[in-house]
Write a protein that holds these residues in place. Structure first.
Motif, PDB file in Angstrom:
ATOM      1  N   SER A 160       0.878  -1.171   0.000  1.00  0.00           N
ATOM      2  CA  SER A 160       0.000   0.000   0.000  1.00  0.00           C
ATOM      3  C   SER A 160       0.911   1.215   0.000  1.00  0.00           C
ATOM      4  CB  SER A 160      -0.927   0.007   1.224  1.00  0.00           C
ATOM      5  OG  SER A 160      -0.169   0.216   2.409  1.00  0.00           O
ATOM      6  N   PRO A 161       0.384   2.401  -0.317  1.00  0.00           N
ATOM      7  CA  PRO A 161       1.258   3.570  -0.385  1.00  0.00           C
ATOM      8  C   PRO A 161       1.935   3.916   0.939  1.00  0.00           C
ATOM      9  CG  PRO A 161      -0.798   3.995  -1.537  1.00  0.00           C
ATOM     10  CD  PRO A 161      -0.979   2.691  -0.812  1.00  0.00           C
ATOM     11  N   GLY A 162       1.247   3.660   2.048  1.00  0.00           N
ATOM     12  CA  GLY A 162       1.788   4.046   3.339  1.00  0.00           C
ATOM     13  C   GLY A 162       2.481   2.938   4.102  1.00  0.00           C
ATOM     14  N   SER A 163       2.555   1.756   3.555  1.00  0.00           N
ATOM     15  CA  SER A 163       3.095   0.608   4.297  1.00  0.00           C
ATOM     16  C   SER A 163       4.415   0.956   4.979  1.00  0.00           C
ATOM     17  CB  SER A 163       3.301  -0.579   3.369  1.00  0.00           C
ATOM     18  OG  SER A 163       2.075  -1.194   3.034  1.00  0.00           O
ATOM     19  N   THR A 164       4.515   0.589   6.249  1.00  0.00           N
ATOM     20  CA  THR A 164       5.638   0.979   7.086  1.00  0.00           C
ATOM     21  C   THR A 164       6.047  -0.189   7.971  1.00  0.00           C
ATOM     22  OG1 THR A 164       4.895   3.291   7.101  1.00  0.00           O
ATOM     23  CG2 THR A 164       6.407   2.618   8.850  1.00  0.00           C
ATOM     24  N   CYS A 165       7.338  -0.402   8.091  1.00  0.00           N
ATOM     25  CA  CYS A 165       7.885  -1.430   8.973  1.00  0.00           C
ATOM     26  C   CYS A 165       8.485  -0.770  10.204  1.00  0.00           C
ATOM     27  CB  CYS A 165       8.956  -2.238   8.246  1.00  0.00           C
ATOM     28  SG  CYS A 165       8.358  -3.085   6.762  1.00  0.00           S
ATOM     29  N   LEU A 166       8.687  -1.560  11.250  1.00  0.00           N
ATOM     30  CA  LEU A 166       9.305  -1.071  12.488  1.00  0.00           C
ATOM     31  C   LEU A 166      10.541  -1.905  12.776  1.00  0.00           C
ATOM     32  CD1 LEU A 166       6.179  -0.622  14.788  1.00  0.00           C
ATOM     33  CD2 LEU A 166       7.546   1.200  13.758  1.00  0.00           C
ATOM     34  N   HIS A 167      11.687  -1.242  12.871  1.00  0.00           N
ATOM     35  CA  HIS A 167      12.959  -1.922  13.113  1.00  0.00           C
ATOM     36  C   HIS A 167      13.369  -1.720  14.569  1.00  0.00           C
ATOM     37  CE1 HIS A 167      17.543  -2.175  12.356  1.00  0.00           C
ATOM     38  NE2 HIS A 167      17.056  -3.373  12.589  1.00  0.00           N
ATOM     39  N   ALA A 168      13.633  -2.836  15.242  1.00  0.00           N
ATOM     40  CA  ALA A 168      14.080  -2.808  16.640  1.00  0.00           C
ATOM     41  C   ALA A 168      15.458  -3.453  16.705  1.00  0.00           C
ATOM     42  CB  ALA A 168      13.097  -3.543  17.532  1.00  0.00           C
ATOM     43  N   PRO A 169      16.524  -2.690  16.451  1.00  0.00           N
ATOM     44  CA  PRO A 169      17.858  -3.302  16.363  1.00  0.00           C
ATOM     45  C   PRO A 169      18.316  -3.968  17.650  1.00  0.00           C
ATOM     46  CG  PRO A 169      17.989  -0.900  16.278  1.00  0.00           C
ATOM     47  CD  PRO A 169      16.554  -1.255  16.147  1.00  0.00           C
ATOM     48  N   THR A 171       4.526  -6.264   4.107  1.00  0.00           N
ATOM     49  CA  THR A 171       5.543  -5.923   3.110  1.00  0.00           C
ATOM     50  C   THR A 171       6.425  -7.120   2.769  1.00  0.00           C
ATOM     51  OG1 THR A 171       5.579  -3.573   3.661  1.00  0.00           O
ATOM     52  CG2 THR A 171       7.568  -4.472   2.669  1.00  0.00           C
ATOM     53  N   LEU A 172       6.880  -7.855   3.775  1.00  0.00           N
ATOM     54  CA  LEU A 172       7.766  -8.997   3.537  1.00  0.00           C
ATOM     55  C   LEU A 172       7.307 -10.163   4.389  1.00  0.00           C
ATOM     56  CD1 LEU A 172      10.345 -10.158   2.225  1.00  0.00           C
ATOM     57  CD2 LEU A 172      11.611  -9.292   4.211  1.00  0.00           C
ATOM     58  N   PHE A 173       7.190 -11.325   3.745  1.00  0.00           N
ATOM     59  CA  PHE A 173       6.793 -12.567   4.406  1.00  0.00           C
ATOM     60  C   PHE A 173       7.894 -13.612   4.265  1.00  0.00           C
ATOM     61  CE2 PHE A 173       2.565 -10.796   3.217  1.00  0.00           C
ATOM     62  CZ  PHE A 173       2.023 -10.730   4.487  1.00  0.00           C
ATOM     63  N   ALA A 174       7.727 -14.715   4.969  1.00  0.00           N
ATOM     64  CA  ALA A 174       8.561 -15.883   4.707  1.00  0.00           C
ATOM     65  C   ALA A 174       8.258 -16.345   3.291  1.00  0.00           C
ATOM     66  CB  ALA A 174       8.264 -16.982   5.722  1.00  0.00           C
ATOM     67  N   GLY A 175       9.236 -16.203   2.401  1.00  0.00           N
ATOM     68  CA  GLY A 175       9.026 -16.595   1.008  1.00  0.00           C
ATOM     69  C   GLY A 175       8.946 -15.447   0.035  1.00  0.00           C
ATOM     70  N   GLY A 176       8.957 -14.212   0.520  1.00  0.00           N
ATOM     71  CA  GLY A 176       9.008 -13.102  -0.415  1.00  0.00           C
ATOM     72  C   GLY A 176       8.066 -11.967  -0.112  1.00  0.00           C
ATOM     73  N   PRO A 177       7.865 -11.087  -1.109  1.00  0.00           N
ATOM     74  CA  PRO A 177       7.087  -9.867  -0.897  1.00  0.00           C
ATOM     75  C   PRO A 177       5.616 -10.143  -0.618  1.00  0.00           C
ATOM     76  CG  PRO A 177       8.443  -9.690  -2.870  1.00  0.00           C
ATOM     77  CD  PRO A 177       8.477 -11.123  -2.441  1.00  0.00           C
ATOM     78  N   GLY A 223      -1.118  -6.042  -6.817  1.00  0.00           N
ATOM     79  CA  GLY A 223      -2.105  -6.354  -7.844  1.00  0.00           C
ATOM     80  C   GLY A 223      -3.507  -5.919  -7.486  1.00  0.00           C
ATOM     81  N   ARG A 224      -3.694  -5.422  -6.262  1.00  0.00           N
ATOM     82  CA  ARG A 224      -4.987  -4.882  -5.873  1.00  0.00           C
ATOM     83  C   ARG A 224      -4.895  -3.353  -5.801  1.00  0.00           C
ATOM     84  NH1 ARG A 224      -8.522  -8.738  -4.501  1.00  0.00           N
ATOM     85  NH2 ARG A 224      -7.682 -10.817  -4.118  1.00  0.00           N
ATOM     86  N   SER A 225      -5.992  -2.732  -5.421  1.00  0.00           N
ATOM     87  CA  SER A 225      -6.021  -1.273  -5.379  1.00  0.00           C
ATOM     88  C   SER A 225      -4.892  -0.722  -4.511  1.00  0.00           C
ATOM     89  CB  SER A 225      -7.365  -0.799  -4.806  1.00  0.00           C
ATOM     90  OG  SER A 225      -8.423  -1.128  -5.667  1.00  0.00           O
ATOM     91  N   PHE A 226      -4.261   0.308  -5.019  1.00  0.00           N
ATOM     92  CA  PHE A 226      -3.243   1.079  -4.300  1.00  0.00           C
ATOM     93  C   PHE A 226      -1.941   0.309  -4.070  1.00  0.00           C
ATOM     94  CE2 PHE A 226      -7.467   2.333  -2.497  1.00  0.00           C
ATOM     95  CZ  PHE A 226      -7.597   3.521  -3.195  1.00  0.00           C
ATOM     96  N   SER A 227      -1.744  -0.832  -4.756  1.00  0.00           N
ATOM     97  CA  SER A 227      -0.494  -1.578  -4.578  1.00  0.00           C
ATOM     98  C   SER A 227       0.294  -1.591  -5.874  1.00  0.00           C
ATOM     99  CB  SER A 227      -0.787  -3.007  -4.119  1.00  0.00           C
ATOM    100  OG  SER A 227      -1.463  -3.735  -5.139  1.00  0.00           O
ATOM    101  N   ASP A 228       1.615  -1.887  -5.753  1.00  0.00           N
ATOM    102  CA  ASP A 228       2.463  -1.848  -6.935  1.00  0.00           C
ATOM    103  C   ASP A 228       3.669  -2.756  -6.707  1.00  0.00           C
ATOM    104  OD1 ASP A 228       3.179  -0.407  -9.562  1.00  0.00           O
ATOM    105  OD2 ASP A 228       4.976  -0.146  -8.338  1.00  0.00           O
ATOM    106  N   HIS A 229       3.851  -3.744  -7.591  1.00  0.00           N
ATOM    107  CA  HIS A 229       4.918  -4.731  -7.390  1.00  0.00           C
ATOM    108  C   HIS A 229       6.318  -4.132  -7.504  1.00  0.00           C
ATOM    109  CE1 HIS A 229       6.708  -8.685  -7.047  1.00  0.00           C
ATOM    110  NE2 HIS A 229       7.435  -8.405  -8.108  1.00  0.00           N
ATOM    111  N   PRO A 230       6.656  -3.372  -8.546  1.00  0.00           N
ATOM    112  CA  PRO A 230       8.011  -2.803  -8.587  1.00  0.00           C
ATOM    113  C   PRO A 230       8.333  -1.951  -7.353  1.00  0.00           C
ATOM    114  CG  PRO A 230       6.961  -2.589 -10.724  1.00  0.00           C
ATOM    115  CD  PRO A 230       5.895  -3.058  -9.781  1.00  0.00           C
ATOM    116  N   THR A 231       7.330  -1.272  -6.817  1.00  0.00           N
ATOM    117  CA  THR A 231       7.561  -0.427  -5.642  1.00  0.00           C
ATOM    118  C   THR A 231       7.871  -1.266  -4.415  1.00  0.00           C
ATOM    119  OG1 THR A 231       6.121   1.295  -6.526  1.00  0.00           O
ATOM    120  CG2 THR A 231       6.568   1.372  -4.181  1.00  0.00           C
ATOM    121  N   ILE A 232       7.134  -2.363  -4.210  1.00  0.00           N
ATOM    122  CA  ILE A 232       7.388  -3.188  -3.026  1.00  0.00           C
ATOM    123  C   ILE A 232       8.753  -3.862  -3.127  1.00  0.00           C
ATOM    124  CG2 ILE A 232       6.345  -5.391  -3.732  1.00  0.00           C
ATOM    125  CD1 ILE A 232       5.083  -5.584  -0.971  1.00  0.00           C
TER     126      ILE A 232
END
Length: 202
Positions: free
Chosen positions: A129-138, A148-154, A158-167
């Motif tokens: 999605s346009p606003g998708s955000t992750c949280l990093h806790a080093p 955004t990221l799963f076991a096995g890939g992105p 392909g649905r509204s407001f999403s874009d494969h090259p962007t992810i």
């Protein structure tokens, strides 16, 4: 007491583009015996509150705006008094679910949260999605990736407001650059590690 990571799984329905899907969502709690930060608020506040167990909730942080990540946010806020942090680029998705309520604060690149002595930093990772955000806790060698990221890939596009090259670009630039041992805590399904996903993003 050092911060730790806990998981609750909440089941419900994901709705988008006129279709409904039964899904199990991961809710992540980062904190200690006194306070926790909650990552995502799907479906129903009751099981999330059960996982919180009376601890002080410092923030409700939503990784993106799909209904299966935000439906319980307003009820959870009402029960805990914690502010909702939400990526503003997904506001059109939020407004479908909560037309009469608003988030409290914008979740933006570099937003930092401190809970139980550890810090989480927001990484803007658009694509699912346009606003998708992750949280990093080093300190915890962890990253919370929503969809955004799963076991096995992105995550799905392909649905509204999403874009494969962007992810793909987001994952390569923002996530795969993290330490390979970083545990990826996903919005659905099992954990993985950054090193395990280096060959899955294409």
């Amino acid at each position: 007491m050092a911060a730790r990571i806990e998981k609750a799984v909440v089941s419900g329905v994901f709705s988008l583009d006129g279709q409904d899907f039964d899904v199990d969502n991961n809710v992540w709690l980062v904190g200690d015996d006194e306070e926790v930060l909650v990552v995502d608020a799907p479906h129903d506040a009751a099981p999330i509150l059960a996982a919180v167990g009376g601890r002080r909730v410092t923030a409700i942080v939503l990784t993106h705006g799909h209904n299966d990540h935000v439906t319980a946010a307003v009820d959870l806020r009402a029960a805990t008094g914690a502010p909702i942090w939400f990526p503003p680029a997904d506001r059109m998705l939020w407004d479908v679910v909560h037309p009469d309520a608003a988030p409290d604060s914008d979740l933006a690149e570099g937003t930092r949260f401190t809970v139980a002595g550890t810090t989480l930093t927001a990484l803007h990772t658009p694509g699912h999605s346009p606003g998708s955000t992750c949280l990093h806790a080093p300190d915890l060698r962890a990253v919370f990736t929503g969809d955004t990221l799963f076991a096995g890939g992105p995550g799905a596009t392909g649905r509204s407001f999403s874009d494969h090259p962007t992810i793909v670009r987001s994952i390569r630039d923002r996530l795969l650059t993290l330490h390979g041992d970083t545990v990826v805590h996903t919005g659905h399904g099992e954990d993985t590690r950054i090193a395990a996903e280096l060959g899955t993003v294409r």
